[in-house]
Design an enzyme around this catalytic site. Structure first.
Site, PDB file in Angstrom:
ATOM      1  N   GLU A 107       0.852  -1.196   0.000  1.00 17.55           N
ATOM      2  CA  GLU A 107       0.000   0.000   0.000  1.00 17.55           C
ATOM      3  C   GLU A 107       0.884   1.241   0.000  1.00 17.55           C
ATOM      4  OE1 GLU A 107      -3.107   0.095   2.959  1.00 17.55           O
ATOM      5  OE2 GLU A 107      -2.942   2.278   3.165  1.00 17.55           O
TER       6      GLU A 107
ATOM      7  N   GLU B 293      -2.567  11.275   3.412  1.00 15.10           N
ATOM      8  CA  GLU B 293      -3.509  11.022   4.496  1.00 15.10           C
ATOM      9  C   GLU B 293      -3.479  12.245   5.411  1.00 15.10           C
ATOM     10  OE1 GLU B 293      -4.315   6.640   5.856  1.00 15.10           O
ATOM     11  OE2 GLU B 293      -2.157   7.015   5.914  1.00 15.10           O
TER      12      GLU B 293
END
Length: 256
Positions: free
Chosen positions: A138, A143
């Site tokens: 990932e 974020e």
């Protein structure tokens, strides 16, 4: 001699410019200029993750729908809201529709704000249905969690770091919530670099590259979503700030 030197330098400079531009080729672009999401590119992930991944693996309360987004004036708006007692949002992916291996990927976006908000722009390995997470790998290009203003997170999840998130960097960027910013990752066979507005924030470049440390030698696909709450977003959700909008101007992928 002066005129000769000027004549010689000009084509050399031009050649350098052409060479630099030739190193970067636009592979794919989404400018959200239509009236709806392009189904040739995008899939919806719907619901609360159950029964396979309830809470989407992080105890998140939101339900993903097809109705918590809109395209307007060349922007994608993903809306985080609460209807009755249910938190709602939208999550889209390019799985099986657009996947790429190595390159520079960037998105120009404006963040939602407030406690509990958790927007993200990220990628998963194309084999994740077969081998599962985190062995598929990932790449978290962006974020942001509203409980930590002025902070951007960049992380790599691998089998080697499963449960520890050791390959990560939290960067302070004052007023990152104001206006649009460009979030990017440059991915090569050797390393992955993360940028905001062209400024390098974090580089992941391990010496050893086996499947548990470096699953980044295969195609990946793109994901956009705005979660709320959960283990990372924080369970102390400020409902008074809702609704909030995660606004995306464009996504571009370049071959490097």
């Amino acid at each position: 001699m002066k005129y000769i030197m000027r004549f010689v330098r000009f084509p050399l400079i031009l050649l350098l410019i052409i060479s630099c531009n030739a190193q970067e080729v636009l592979l794919w672009e989404e400018d959200f200029s239509g009236t709806g999401l392009n189904k040739e590119y995008w899939n919806f992930e719907l619901g609360d993750g159950c029964p396979d991944l309830c809470g989407w693996g992080n105890n998140e309360p939101q339900v993903y729908t097809k109705s918590n987004h809109r395209l307007e004036n060349g922007y994608l708006y993903i809306t985080v809201d609460k209807k009755d007692s249910v938190y709602t949002s939208t999550k889209i992916t390019t799985e099986k529709k657009f996947e790429f291996q190595y390159g520079r990927v960037e998105a120009r976006a404006k963040l939602p704000i407030g406690k509990g908000i958790w927007p993200a722009f990220w990628m998963l390995g194309s084999n994740h249905r077969e081998v599962g997470w985190p062995l598929c790998g990932e790449i978290d290009i962006l974020e942001y969690v509203g409980r930590e203003p002025d902070m951007i997170f960049n992380s790599l999840h691998t089998a080697d770091s499963h449960g520890k998130t050791v390959n990560t960097k939290k960067s302070t960027i004052e007023n990152i919530e104001e206006g649009f910013h460009v979030y990017a990752a440059n991915w090569t066979p050797d390393k992955i670099e993360f940028f905001v507005d062209g400024v390098l924030l974090y580089t992941f470049q391990p010496d050893k590259k086996d499947e548990k440390i470096w699953p980044f030698d295969q195609p990946f696909y793109l994901i956009l979503n705005a979660a709320i709450g959960g283990d990372f977003g924080g369970h102390d959700i400020d409902n008074d700030i809702l609704p909030q909008e995660f606004v995306i101007d464009y996504i571009k992928v370049f071959k490097n």
